[in-house]
Motif scaffolding. Structure first.
Motif, PDB file in Angstrom:
ATOM      1  N   THR A 116       0.843  -1.191   0.000  1.00  0.00           N
ATOM      2  CA  THR A 116       0.000   0.000   0.000  1.00  0.00           C
ATOM      3  C   THR A 116       0.877   1.239   0.000  1.00  0.00           C
ATOM      4  O   THR A 116       1.977   1.239   0.565  1.00  0.00           O
ATOM      5  CB  THR A 116      -0.958   0.025   1.207  1.00  0.00           C
ATOM      6  OG1 THR A 116      -0.204  -0.064   2.404  1.00  0.00           O
ATOM      7  CG2 THR A 116      -1.959  -1.102   1.136  1.00  0.00           C
ATOM      8  N   MET A 117       0.381   2.257  -0.647  1.00  0.00           N
ATOM      9  CA  MET A 117       1.076   3.539  -0.739  1.00  0.00           C
ATOM     10  C   MET A 117       0.117   4.608  -0.231  1.00  0.00           C
ATOM     11  O   MET A 117      -1.088   4.483  -0.397  1.00  0.00           O
ATOM     12  CB  MET A 117       1.447   3.856  -2.194  1.00  0.00           C
ATOM     13  CG  MET A 117       2.234   2.766  -2.894  1.00  0.00           C
ATOM     14  SD  MET A 117       3.906   2.612  -2.311  1.00  0.00           S
ATOM     15  CE  MET A 117       4.618   4.101  -2.931  1.00  0.00           C
ATOM     16  N   GLU A 118       0.652   5.660   0.359  1.00  0.00           N
ATOM     17  CA  GLU A 118      -0.183   6.750   0.850  1.00  0.00           C
ATOM     18  C   GLU A 118       0.170   8.043   0.133  1.00  0.00           C
ATOM     19  O   GLU A 118       1.325   8.297  -0.171  1.00  0.00           O
ATOM     20  CB  GLU A 118       0.002   6.931   2.352  1.00  0.00           C
ATOM     21  CG  GLU A 118      -0.523   5.761   3.141  1.00  0.00           C
ATOM     22  CD  GLU A 118      -0.505   6.025   4.636  1.00  0.00           C
ATOM     23  OE1 GLU A 118      -0.542   7.202   5.038  1.00  0.00           O
ATOM     24  OE2 GLU A 118      -0.458   5.041   5.378  1.00  0.00           O
ATOM     25  N   HIS A 135      -3.659   3.594  -1.485  1.00  0.00           N
ATOM     26  CA  HIS A 135      -4.019   2.694  -2.574  1.00  0.00           C
ATOM     27  C   HIS A 135      -3.005   1.556  -2.606  1.00  0.00           C
ATOM     28  O   HIS A 135      -1.890   1.682  -2.145  1.00  0.00           O
ATOM     29  CB  HIS A 135      -4.095   3.413  -3.929  1.00  0.00           C
ATOM     30  CG  HIS A 135      -2.775   3.927  -4.409  1.00  0.00           C
ATOM     31  ND1 HIS A 135      -2.299   5.170  -4.081  1.00  0.00           N
ATOM     32  CD2 HIS A 135      -1.826   3.351  -5.178  1.00  0.00           C
ATOM     33  CE1 HIS A 135      -1.114   5.347  -4.630  1.00  0.00           C
ATOM     34  NE2 HIS A 135      -0.801   4.256  -5.305  1.00  0.00           N
ATOM     35  N   ALA A 136      -3.463   0.437  -3.136  1.00  0.00           N
ATOM     36  CA  ALA A 136      -2.605  -0.731  -3.257  1.00  0.00           C
ATOM     37  C   ALA A 136      -1.934  -0.711  -4.622  1.00  0.00           C
ATOM     38  O   ALA A 136      -2.535  -0.302  -5.612  1.00  0.00           O
ATOM     39  CB  ALA A 136      -3.429  -2.002  -3.097  1.00  0.00           C
ATOM     40  N   PRO A 171      -7.891   1.258  -6.403  1.00  0.00           N
ATOM     41  CA  PRO A 171      -8.476   2.593  -6.273  1.00  0.00           C
ATOM     42  C   PRO A 171      -8.007   3.294  -4.992  1.00  0.00           C
ATOM     43  O   PRO A 171      -7.611   2.644  -4.031  1.00  0.00           O
ATOM     44  CB  PRO A 171      -9.976   2.315  -6.224  1.00  0.00           C
ATOM     45  CG  PRO A 171     -10.095   0.930  -5.694  1.00  0.00           C
ATOM     46  CD  PRO A 171      -8.879   0.196  -6.207  1.00  0.00           C
ATOM     47  N   ALA A 172      -8.062   4.611  -5.009  1.00  0.00           N
ATOM     48  CA  ALA A 172      -7.708   5.390  -3.821  1.00  0.00           C
ATOM     49  C   ALA A 172      -8.775   5.170  -2.758  1.00  0.00           C
ATOM     50  O   ALA A 172      -9.971   5.160  -3.060  1.00  0.00           O
ATOM     51  CB  ALA A 172      -7.598   6.863  -4.174  1.00  0.00           C
ATOM     52  N   ALA A 224      -7.599  -0.493   1.684  1.00  0.00           N
ATOM     53  CA  ALA A 224      -6.506  -0.543   0.705  1.00  0.00           C
ATOM     54  C   ALA A 224      -5.661  -1.802   0.926  1.00  0.00           C
ATOM     55  O   ALA A 224      -5.267  -2.463  -0.033  1.00  0.00           O
ATOM     56  CB  ALA A 224      -5.634   0.710   0.799  1.00  0.00           C
ATOM     57  N   ARG A 225      -5.414  -2.154   2.193  1.00  0.00           N
ATOM     58  CA  ARG A 225      -4.675  -3.387   2.484  1.00  0.00           C
ATOM     59  C   ARG A 225      -5.461  -4.614   2.041  1.00  0.00           C
ATOM     60  O   ARG A 225      -4.897  -5.571   1.516  1.00  0.00           O
ATOM     61  CB  ARG A 225      -4.349  -3.470   3.980  1.00  0.00           C
ATOM     62  CG  ARG A 225      -3.239  -2.531   4.413  1.00  0.00           C
ATOM     63  CD  ARG A 225      -2.775  -2.814   5.826  1.00  0.00           C
ATOM     64  NE  ARG A 225      -3.795  -2.517   6.813  1.00  0.00           N
ATOM     65  CZ  ARG A 225      -3.932  -1.344   7.431  1.00  0.00           C
ATOM     66  NH1 ARG A 225      -3.097  -0.360   7.165  1.00  0.00           N
ATOM     67  NH2 ARG A 225      -4.884  -1.161   8.323  1.00  0.00           N
TER      68      ARG A 225
END
Length: 51
Positions: free
Chosen positions: A15-17, A23-24, A33-34, A41-42
């Motif tokens: 996951t990224m923020e 989002h993954a 998707p955001a 997201a995880r």
């Protein structure tokens, strides 16, 4: 001997923020998707890895 099938693509999602959203993403190029909820997201990442 017949040629063997290529191995399946490797899936390793993280996951990224960015700001208030997560989002993954996966090494295969997929991006989820955001989401405002990090746990969702995880879950997207886990579901993608499991196919």
């Amino acid at each position: 001997m017949p040629p063997s099938d290529p191995p399946p693509p490797l899936h390793r999602a993280t996951t990224m923020e960015k700001g208030a959203f997560s989002h993954a993403t996966c090494v295969c190029g997929w991006r989820g998707p955001a989401r405002r909820a990090r746990d969702r997201a995880r879950r997207d990442a886990t579901e993608h890895e499991q196919g």
